[in-house]
Design an enzyme around this catalytic site. Structure first.
Site, PDB file in Angstrom:
ATOM      1  N   SER B  66       0.796  -1.240   0.000  1.00  0.00           N
ATOM      2  CA  SER B  66       0.000   0.000   0.000  1.00  0.00           C
ATOM      3  C   SER B  66       0.822   1.281   0.000  1.00  0.00           C
ATOM      4  CB  SER B  66      -0.930   0.024   1.207  1.00  0.00           C
ATOM      5  OG  SER B  66      -1.992  -0.867   1.021  1.00  0.00           O
ATOM      6  N   LYS B  69       0.615   3.466  -2.909  1.00  0.00           N
ATOM      7  CA  LYS B  69      -0.466   4.440  -3.081  1.00  0.00           C
ATOM      8  C   LYS B  69       0.068   5.866  -3.073  1.00  0.00           C
ATOM      9  CE  LYS B  69      -3.987   1.407  -1.184  1.00  0.00           C
ATOM     10  NZ  LYS B  69      -4.386   0.688   0.022  1.00  0.00           N
ATOM     11  N   TYR B 190      -3.017  -1.323 -10.347  1.00  0.00           N
ATOM     12  CA  TYR B 190      -3.013  -1.176  -8.886  1.00  0.00           C
ATOM     13  C   TYR B 190      -2.212  -2.303  -8.238  1.00  0.00           C
ATOM     14  CZ  TYR B 190      -4.585  -1.492  -4.068  1.00  0.00           C
ATOM     15  OH  TYR B 190      -4.610  -1.597  -2.710  1.00  0.00           O
ATOM     16  N   TYR B 242      -4.663   4.215   7.808  1.00  0.00           N
ATOM     17  CA  TYR B 242      -6.039   3.726   7.821  1.00  0.00           C
ATOM     18  C   TYR B 242      -6.792   4.296   9.025  1.00  0.00           C
ATOM     19  CZ  TYR B 242      -3.731   0.530   4.620  1.00  0.00           C
ATOM     20  OH  TYR B 242      -2.979   0.009   3.614  1.00  0.00           O
ATOM     21  N   VAL B 260       0.833  -3.565   4.058  1.00  0.00           N
ATOM     22  CA  VAL B 260       0.506  -4.784   4.793  1.00  0.00           C
ATOM     23  C   VAL B 260       1.693  -5.758   4.869  1.00  0.00           C
ATOM     24  CG1 VAL B 260      -0.355  -6.176   2.871  1.00  0.00           C
ATOM     25  CG2 VAL B 260      -1.387  -6.427   5.138  1.00  0.00           C
TER      26      VAL B 260
END
Lengths: 313, 313, 313, 313
Positions: B66, B69, B190, B242, B260
């Site tokens: 992630s 991102k 992605y 998050y 993660v």
């Protein structure tokens, strides 16, 4: 219940239904639905005594859409039994729209019920390992007493081209370990079942079979087991009209399943099936003429589930 | 800030981090993550003065997951500008888990922010029409000052085989008209971006570039525009961890993005980048050693955003 | 940062703010707010060097409303420490409206953060066992450097007569075992704190104290501990503008708390406090002129958190 | 349906019910419920032919709790008519727990249905302007054919001392403009109605009155209008068992309403009322022995709504 009473009720229901049509609109997400004539209206009653009453556009073919959920549920219950089926999909009304993802994602590991998209896609996932679409067409023809039922290929193609939300639901089910078969295969069977072309007459006949405990009264052939018929009728009553199911049950007292193309399948237990076609739908995706039509028929023929009966059929 | 202080802080942070590892667990949804050694721990600091401090497994390659991102958001903002990008994806912390569908479906027509899966898939959808994965690898190598970055093909394959939930999110975005490109292409880009293999060192260098206003201090090359760097740092602060972002911001005061696989990218504005690798993650999917490590470094080096500074770097 | 630059920025911000006012509307849920003049606009800057810049209706008294949440949080953190306080109320931005019950009821056993109503009522419940409203008024006067602060009794009465939703929130908290004191006492203290009358000047001074690490620069008296000031500034940044916090942070990079009466409290760390009064609010309950005003000031004075500084104050 | 068959079914149902009791637990939120004997079990059948069958602890008094929602709904429909009542409270099953606030707050401006707390408090709000609690006691005694019904004052006191969540619901309703009377008055009447002490026999008699179209068969006195009886039976079927209503309807096909104290009110239309008392409840707050008891009685006496009848009563 005599002929004249039924005919009069149907004629009055037509008038009441026509009045409601301007308040609805045809579904527009695919051209095959968008181009339907909003003013079409047909009703058919098929009694367990094999009488058929029909009025208006009862013979117009349209795609069955969500009413196919009832047929797929019948088949899944026959093939796998209630324990297996209801392990993966619940029996609870959801209070949410037909295509909700929220309820599925939030706290629950199975779709609320088989009458909403998530539940019906789960059922399609069970079926598609065991039975072909051709066999499902045959089964549909049989329970609807209608050999003319075919898959509408243009509608099917359009639906497959516009099913992003259902595909999202299907992959969400997959991610939760609920899909019994390949996601795309399941989604295809679900969409294929929606594409079957029926008439108000086909639906009335299917409703009559359910009303008659699953038995075809003309030849005493059992098409659906008694347990399955009972279960399906109950679920139609509590969940058949999406988040309008409760109010519809109070008003009509008739287990009914709607489809976005404007069809209604209604079952008056031990008495008759009723089929309606009217493509103008309300905000919840239910045929807008259905309320006054079935409300009136229910009242006039005294066939609300909790109607005190003075006379018998 | 002198060398000795930094080295001491790093050594102490290692000890605090190691203590936390037993409380976490490695992600298990794909074998490539499940088989990582839970006890690995590496930290790297890269200052804007081009000093590099490293300790433990700082050189171990792992998939960026992630944290990509942030890189994709930088590229999208460079290519399309903030108005376009933030028309399709918000800037609000969501209070929900990284892979939530509920928030997306409920009331909102765009993902909360680009640091959660739905937002990042939206960004990938923008990018994949304009730029190839190979170009994105190049860009990543550049901003991370690491030519060794490659796509980990086994991880990529496993992720693509296990991405039902992300695919559900992608099709939900499509159904809402938010996907700018083909759904499968977007999902692939992605996932490809998630498969890039980095080290704690690569992340520290990328963090340093962001800390230095987007400019590589060694050659004064601007890699990221000043506006983009500022925007990205703010979003990392409010949304990078998050639904643990708020608490992490209070504790550390350092904009940070987690992945993660156990990576952390941290930016101490105008001072340094920090990279962490420790594959034991907590319930929210954040590297569990990150809190004590960055909490300690923040406190010892007095680099909390709202730390009153007595001394300068 | 020189005087002329600040004065010019304020003058331009006034013009930009005035332009935005027609798009907002004054809160109408009680007459005391509904009858405020929508076109009022005042800004005040108070620097840690004890310079004060003011423009427009900087001296107009208005009820502090939700900005009191910052003061109550400061006091609760001073009295009980962060561990106790954050055991009952979180630090996470919620992505939901200021008066949401859903997030509270759904999965969580504590309010998301102390800047939304549920969190602030929880804080009031902690306070009201330990401290009287009179003492809270004194504390507010002190941190705002404003002895003129009083409770606006008419507003207080109206709020108490119209607080059904807050009362629902308070009883929901009680049912979850989160209220430390009597529900009605807590709700009263919460509402009393909202009724304190301040000016843009009071808010600028309070912001300046927070910017100066909690110390009054004129007499070096510490009013708020360093840890508390740091925590509160971080929470203002991530949660201060309700579900518009993220975007506001990106735009301005200035920790800010809004109130429905049109006040804004902003803290530019180590530099200044800014107070704004403009009663026209947007859909989220934030002063609508705040965005252009603070956006402009942030840009012109280069005081975004992640602004690269070429010059020093 | 002969006597012997009914007696045999009751005896078998007792055995099946007893087996289930260990899996449930008595409600513990107030001492008056917590101290009930978990092993009590009584069943009573009252047929429209005025036959009464009873077994076990059919004569034990217990507080009616949520079953009073049916009585209040009857009275409200009699007093105000369905249009008024259903303007403020819906008829849809909610898929949510009995005391949910989420569904109420999220998108909807009225409670889903009158069988969950929010809906029943709304109904109490309508009633309490028009009718006293004493009059409601009289009405309850009448429709239950039980002059011994009283308010259990200790339970009432305990409930009022522990009703924070219901009070939260009531104030949320107030904030949405749905409460027709003073909030505290409404909450009091709601709680008072819950405190009425009944027996399995009282419930069986009330169920029989509903089964008999609202008419007392012994003296032909109409106690409830035909329309109201029909509406109430339908709503009991779709909503009577909270988020377990759908499954219960499939299993038993008998409109039933549960209360947290362990009571069940069941209506077999045109045939009989059934009352059950067994204080061990499941996670949804429904008497845990109810499923096997009513499932068995339904099957043995062939009284599922959609049971094909071979024989008549």
């Amino acid at each position: 219940m005599n002929n004249r009473k039924i005919i009069k009720a149907l004629q009055e229901a037509m008038i009441l239904g026509k009045k409601e049509i301007p308040k609805g609109r045809v579904a527009t997400y695919i051209p095959e639905l968008a181009y339907r004539d909003k003013n079409k209206l047909g009703i058919c009653i098929h009694t367990v005594n094999s009488e058929v009453y029909r009025i208006g556009d009862f013979n117009e073919r349209f795609t069955i859409q969500s009413i196919s959920k009832v047929i797929s549920l019948c088949k899944a219950l026959e093939l796998f039994g209630p324990e297996y089926v209801f392990n993966y999909v619940g029996m609870e009304p959801s209070g949410e729209a037909y295509n909700s993802l929220v309820e599925l994602d939030l706290n629950h590991n199975r779709p609320y019920n088989p009458m909403i998209n998530s539940g019906a896609i789960t059922v399609a996932g069970m079926l598609c390992n065991e039975i072909s679409f051709d066999e499902m067409i045959d089964y549909t023809r049989k329970v609807c007493l209608d050999k003319g039922i075919e898959s509408d290929r243009l509608t099917l193609q359009s639906e497959m081209d516009n099913c992003a939300r259902n595909r999202a639901i299907a992959y969400l089910l997959e991610s939760k370990g609920i899909m019994a078969s390949d996601v795309e295969d399941s989604l295809l069977l679900y969409t294929q079942m929606c594409s079957l072309s029926v008439t108000a007459k086909s639906l009335a006949s299917f409703g009559m079979i359910l009303a008659n405990d699953g038995v075809n009264p003309q030849n005493n052939e059992r098409l659906i087991s008694s347990d399955v018929a009972r279960t399906v009728k109950t679920i139609m009553l509590t969940c058949g009209m999406y988040d309008g199911s409760g109010e519809f049950a109070v008003l009509t007292g008739i287990p009914t399943k709607s489809g976005v193309s404007g069809g209604l399948l209604s079952v008056v237990d031990m008495k008759m099936g009723i089929g309606v076609y009217s493509p103008a739908v309300d905000d919840k995706g239910n045929c807008i003429a259905g309320r006054p039509i079935l409300g009136h028929i229910s009242k006039e023929l005294k066939i609300h589930l909790f109607q005190q009966q003075e006379t018998d059929l």
